[in-house]
Scaffold this motif. Structure first.
Motif, PDB file in Angstrom:
ATOM      1  N   ARG A  90     -21.076  11.028   2.304  1.00  0.00           N
ATOM      2  CA  ARG A  90     -20.150  10.330   1.511  1.00  0.00           C
ATOM      3  C   ARG A  90     -20.665   8.948   1.998  1.00  0.00           C
ATOM      4  O   ARG A  90     -20.202   8.280   3.111  1.00  0.00           O
ATOM      5  CB  ARG A  90     -19.071  11.367   1.441  1.00  0.00           C
ATOM      6  CG  ARG A  90     -19.135  12.028   1.151  1.00  0.00           C
ATOM      7  CD  ARG A  90     -17.884  13.399   1.589  1.00  0.00           C
ATOM      8  NE  ARG A  90     -17.069  14.593   1.333  1.00  0.00           N
ATOM      9  CZ  ARG A  90     -17.982  15.846   2.429  1.00  0.00           C
ATOM     10  NH1 ARG A  90     -18.851  15.100   3.427  1.00  0.00           N
ATOM     11  NH2 ARG A  90     -17.485  16.818   1.712  1.00  0.00           N
ATOM     12  N   LEU A  91     -20.095   7.792   0.631  1.00  0.00           N
ATOM     13  CA  LEU A  91     -19.527   6.798   1.552  1.00  0.00           C
ATOM     14  C   LEU A  91     -18.323   6.470   0.184  1.00  0.00           C
ATOM     15  O   LEU A  91     -17.996   6.769  -0.696  1.00  0.00           O
ATOM     16  CB  LEU A  91     -20.496   5.956   0.788  1.00  0.00           C
ATOM     17  CG  LEU A  91     -22.299   5.892   1.425  1.00  0.00           C
ATOM     18  CD1 LEU A  91     -22.943   4.968   1.018  1.00  0.00           C
ATOM     19  CD2 LEU A  91     -21.974   5.588   2.941  1.00  0.00           C
ATOM     20  N   CYS A  92     -17.241   5.586   1.231  1.00  0.00           N
ATOM     21  CA  CYS A  92     -16.305   5.466   0.615  1.00  0.00           C
ATOM     22  C   CYS A  92     -16.653   4.204  -0.482  1.00  0.00           C
ATOM     23  O   CYS A  92     -17.785   3.450   0.020  1.00  0.00           O
ATOM     24  CB  CYS A  92     -14.715   4.670   1.279  1.00  0.00           C
ATOM     25  SG  CYS A  92     -15.705   2.827   2.388  1.00  0.00           S
ATOM     26  N   PRO A  93     -16.184   3.506  -1.365  1.00  0.00           N
ATOM     27  CA  PRO A  93     -16.208   2.018  -2.505  1.00  0.00           C
ATOM     28  C   PRO A  93     -16.674   1.560  -1.559  1.00  0.00           C
ATOM     29  O   PRO A  93     -18.071   0.986  -2.488  1.00  0.00           O
ATOM     30  CB  PRO A  93     -14.985   2.326  -3.540  1.00  0.00           C
ATOM     31  CG  PRO A  93     -13.979   2.956  -3.368  1.00  0.00           C
ATOM     32  CD  PRO A  93     -14.218   3.619  -1.846  1.00  0.00           C
ATOM     33  N   LYS A  94     -16.348   1.135  -0.964  1.00  0.00           N
ATOM     34  CA  LYS A  94     -16.607  -0.403  -0.363  1.00  0.00           C
ATOM     35  C   LYS A  94     -18.430   0.031   0.606  1.00  0.00           C
ATOM     36  O   LYS A  94     -18.811  -0.553   0.370  1.00  0.00           O
ATOM     37  CB  LYS A  94     -15.874  -0.545   1.568  1.00  0.00           C
ATOM     38  CG  LYS A  94     -15.120  -1.201   1.034  1.00  0.00           C
ATOM     39  CD  LYS A  94     -14.277  -2.112   2.938  1.00  0.00           C
ATOM     40  CE  LYS A  94     -13.629  -0.474   3.293  1.00  0.00           C
ATOM     41  NZ  LYS A  94     -13.500  -1.475   4.827  1.00  0.00           N
ATOM     42  N   GLY A  95     -18.802   1.181   1.582  1.00  0.00           N
ATOM     43  CA  GLY A  95     -19.808   1.244   1.837  1.00  0.00           C
ATOM     44  C   GLY A  95     -20.938   1.861  -0.274  1.00  0.00           C
ATOM     45  O   GLY A  95     -21.879   0.819   0.433  1.00  0.00           O
ATOM     46  N   SER A  96     -19.968   1.952  -0.460  1.00  0.00           N
ATOM     47  CA  SER A  96     -21.246   2.582  -1.562  1.00  0.00           C
ATOM     48  C   SER A  96     -21.675   1.002  -2.835  1.00  0.00           C
ATOM     49  O   SER A  96     -22.820   1.275  -3.199  1.00  0.00           O
ATOM     50  CB  SER A  96     -20.147   3.585  -2.491  1.00  0.00           C
ATOM     51  OG  SER A  96     -20.300   4.310  -2.961  1.00  0.00           O
TER      52      SER A  96
ATOM     53  N   VAL B 155     -27.063   2.640   8.920  1.00  0.00           N
ATOM     54  CA  VAL B 155     -25.259   3.394   9.364  1.00  0.00           C
ATOM     55  C   VAL B 155     -25.127   2.140   8.191  1.00  0.00           C
ATOM     56  O   VAL B 155     -24.999   0.680   8.388  1.00  0.00           O
ATOM     57  CB  VAL B 155     -25.143   3.182  10.409  1.00  0.00           C
ATOM     58  CG1 VAL B 155     -23.456   3.238  10.790  1.00  0.00           C
ATOM     59  CG2 VAL B 155     -26.206   4.000  11.530  1.00  0.00           C
ATOM     60  N   CYS B 156     -23.721   2.705   7.649  1.00  0.00           N
ATOM     61  CA  CYS B 156     -23.015   1.274   6.881  1.00  0.00           C
ATOM     62  C   CYS B 156     -22.366   0.687   8.093  1.00  0.00           C
ATOM     63  O   CYS B 156     -21.481   1.244   8.903  1.00  0.00           O
ATOM     64  CB  CYS B 156     -21.800   2.120   6.156  1.00  0.00           C
ATOM     65  SG  CYS B 156     -20.603   0.736   5.414  1.00  0.00           S
ATOM     66  N   PRO B 157     -21.902  -0.403   7.651  1.00  0.00           N
ATOM     67  CA  PRO B 157     -21.829  -1.418   8.503  1.00  0.00           C
ATOM     68  C   PRO B 157     -20.232  -2.028   8.359  1.00  0.00           C
ATOM     69  O   PRO B 157     -19.747  -3.138   9.305  1.00  0.00           O
ATOM     70  CB  PRO B 157     -22.631  -3.066   8.492  1.00  0.00           C
ATOM     71  CG  PRO B 157     -23.144  -2.549   6.384  1.00  0.00           C
ATOM     72  CD  PRO B 157     -22.759  -1.862   5.857  1.00  0.00           C
ATOM     73  N   TYR B 158     -19.753  -1.684   7.464  1.00  0.00           N
ATOM     74  CA  TYR B 158     -17.974  -2.116   6.736  1.00  0.00           C
ATOM     75  C   TYR B 158     -16.738  -2.025   7.608  1.00  0.00           C
ATOM     76  O   TYR B 158     -16.285  -2.445   7.981  1.00  0.00           O
ATOM     77  CB  TYR B 158     -18.247  -1.209   5.015  1.00  0.00           C
ATOM     78  CG  TYR B 158     -18.771  -2.730   4.776  1.00  0.00           C
ATOM     79  CD1 TYR B 158     -17.918  -4.257   4.243  1.00  0.00           C
ATOM     80  CD2 TYR B 158     -19.358  -2.419   3.208  1.00  0.00           C
ATOM     81  CE1 TYR B 158     -18.242  -4.438   4.047  1.00  0.00           C
ATOM     82  CE2 TYR B 158     -19.573  -2.803   2.140  1.00  0.00           C
ATOM     83  CZ  TYR B 158     -18.716  -4.551   2.604  1.00  0.00           C
ATOM     84  OH  TYR B 158     -19.036  -5.452   1.548  1.00  0.00           O
ATOM     85  N   CYS B 159     -16.911  -0.775   8.579  1.00  0.00           N
ATOM     86  CA  CYS B 159     -16.180  -0.021   9.595  1.00  0.00           C
ATOM     87  C   CYS B 159     -16.487   0.800  10.585  1.00  0.00           C
ATOM     88  O   CYS B 159     -17.633   1.392  10.672  1.00  0.00           O
ATOM     89  CB  CYS B 159     -15.212   0.474   8.247  1.00  0.00           C
ATOM     90  SG  CYS B 159     -15.198   2.495   8.618  1.00  0.00           S
ATOM     91  N   ALA B 160     -15.637   1.354  11.953  1.00  0.00           N
ATOM     92  CA  ALA B 160     -16.171   1.701  12.640  1.00  0.00           C
ATOM     93  C   ALA B 160     -16.000   3.871  12.307  1.00  0.00           C
ATOM     94  O   ALA B 160     -16.737   3.874  13.137  1.00  0.00           O
ATOM     95  CB  ALA B 160     -15.066   1.794  13.583  1.00  0.00           C
ATOM     96  N   VAL B 161     -16.317   4.024  11.209  1.00  0.00           N
ATOM     97  CA  VAL B 161     -16.071   5.306  11.134  1.00  0.00           C
ATOM     98  C   VAL B 161     -17.593   5.442  11.080  1.00  0.00           C
ATOM     99  O   VAL B 161     -18.219   6.423  11.775  1.00  0.00           O
ATOM    100  CB  VAL B 161     -16.241   5.215   9.107  1.00  0.00           C
ATOM    101  CG1 VAL B 161     -16.376   6.712   9.096  1.00  0.00           C
ATOM    102  CG2 VAL B 161     -14.551   5.254   9.614  1.00  0.00           C
ATOM    103  N   GLY B 162     -19.112   4.559  10.491  1.00  0.00           N
ATOM    104  CA  GLY B 162     -20.359   4.867  10.979  1.00  0.00           C
ATOM    105  C   GLY B 162     -21.141   5.980  10.300  1.00  0.00           C
ATOM    106  O   GLY B 162     -22.083   6.670  10.443  1.00  0.00           O
ATOM    107  N   CYS B 163     -20.628   5.737   8.771  1.00  0.00           N
ATOM    108  CA  CYS B 163     -21.319   6.599   8.511  1.00  0.00           C
ATOM    109  C   CYS B 163     -22.527   6.414   7.613  1.00  0.00           C
ATOM    110  O   CYS B 163     -22.881   5.058   7.152  1.00  0.00           O
ATOM    111  CB  CYS B 163     -20.304   6.247   6.098  1.00  0.00           C
ATOM    112  SG  CYS B 163     -18.835   6.432   6.056  1.00  0.00           S
ATOM    113  N   GLY B 164     -23.252   7.558   7.077  1.00  0.00           N
ATOM    114  CA  GLY B 164     -24.945   6.797   7.817  1.00  0.00           C
ATOM    115  C   GLY B 164     -25.303   6.956   6.154  1.00  0.00           C
ATOM    116  O   GLY B 164     -23.892   7.019   5.281  1.00  0.00           O
TER     117      GLY B 164
HETATM  118  S1  SF4 Z   1     -18.520   4.252   3.639  1.00  0.00           S
HETATM  119 FE1  SF4 Z   1     -16.274   3.462   4.156  1.00  0.00          FE
HETATM  120  S2  SF4 Z   1     -15.821   5.022   5.398  1.00  0.00           S
HETATM  121 FE2  SF4 Z   1     -18.080   5.389   6.140  1.00  0.00          FE
HETATM  122  S3  SF4 Z   1     -18.377   3.594   7.330  1.00  0.00           S
HETATM  123 FE3  SF4 Z   1     -18.618   2.018   5.438  1.00  0.00          FE
HETATM  124  S4  SF4 Z   1     -16.717   1.256   5.359  1.00  0.00           S
HETATM  125 FE4  SF4 Z   1     -16.157   3.011   6.745  1.00  0.00          FE
END
Ligand code: SF4
Length: 186
Positions: free
Chosen positions: A82-88, A48-57
């Motif tokens: 999907r992942l946003c630029p931070k997650g990517s 799970v992406c650690p950057y924000c509370a969305v918790g993208c897989g």
């Molecule tokens: S990919 Fe972006 S939107 Fe998704 S959990 Fe990570 S930081 Fe949040």
């Protein structure tokens, strides 16, 4: 017979079977030799992406016990691949040579950072929390019994998920703190 012109994508596009330049014409020998890191990984771990509370897989690709690539997980019902630029970019969070792996401490009035072992740092934090709680303690306020501490406040960040926020609220309330907030509510 191939000529030097065949190395030129525009020439291949104009003279070959790919006039739109979206297939063979756009591919070079170098392109053909490239193999994606996802294809050569030893194993893939779901995370799970650690950057924000969305918790993208995320799918974490590992080779020789090192993270070589992180991509969105299509099986996640939350982000569906999907992942946003931070997650990517989160591979850099793990593999960057600038990543801090030790506890760093700068003493009051100190000019240099020191390395601390984790146990020492945790003990220092616990001592400070207890001290601040004691110093800020109020039994009463204007004759009303309050039994609270004004010495501790908590401001959580958006990386905290529901479960972490729940535990933090329990912990701080149990210590008598009343100023407990989260960035997501501001
Ligand atoms: S990919 Fe972006 S939107 Fe998704 S959990 Fe990570 S930081 Fe949040």
């Amino acid at each position: 017979m191939k000529t030097w012109l065949d190395a030129w994508p525009v020439y291949r596009q104009l003279t070959g079977s790919d006039p739109l330049g979206r297939g063979k014409a756009a591919r070079s020998e170098a392109t053909e030799s490239v193999v994606s890191r996802t294809a050569t990984a030893d194993r893939v771990v779901q995370s799970v992406c650690p950057y924000c509370a969305v918790g993208c897989g995320q799918k974490v690709f590992v080779k020789d016990e090192k993270v070589v690539q992180i991509e969105g997980d299509p099986d996640s019902p939350i982000s569906r691949g999907r992942l946003c630029p931070k997650g990517s970019a989160s591979k850099q969070l793990v593999t960057s040579p600038t990543r801090e792996t030790k506890v760093r401490y700068r003493r009051p009035y100190g000019t240099e950072w020191e390395d601390l072992d984790l146990d020492t740092a945790m003990q220092m934090i616990a001592d400070r929390v207890l001290d601040a709680r004691r110093k800020g303690w109020q039994d009463e306020d204007g004759g009303r019994r309050v039994r609270r501490t004004m010495g501790i406040a908590s401001l959580g960040g958006a990386t905290l998920d529901n479960e972490e926020n729940y535990l933090m609220k329990k912990l701080y309330s149990a210590m008598g703190a009343i100023q407990i907030e989260n960035q997501a509510r501001i």
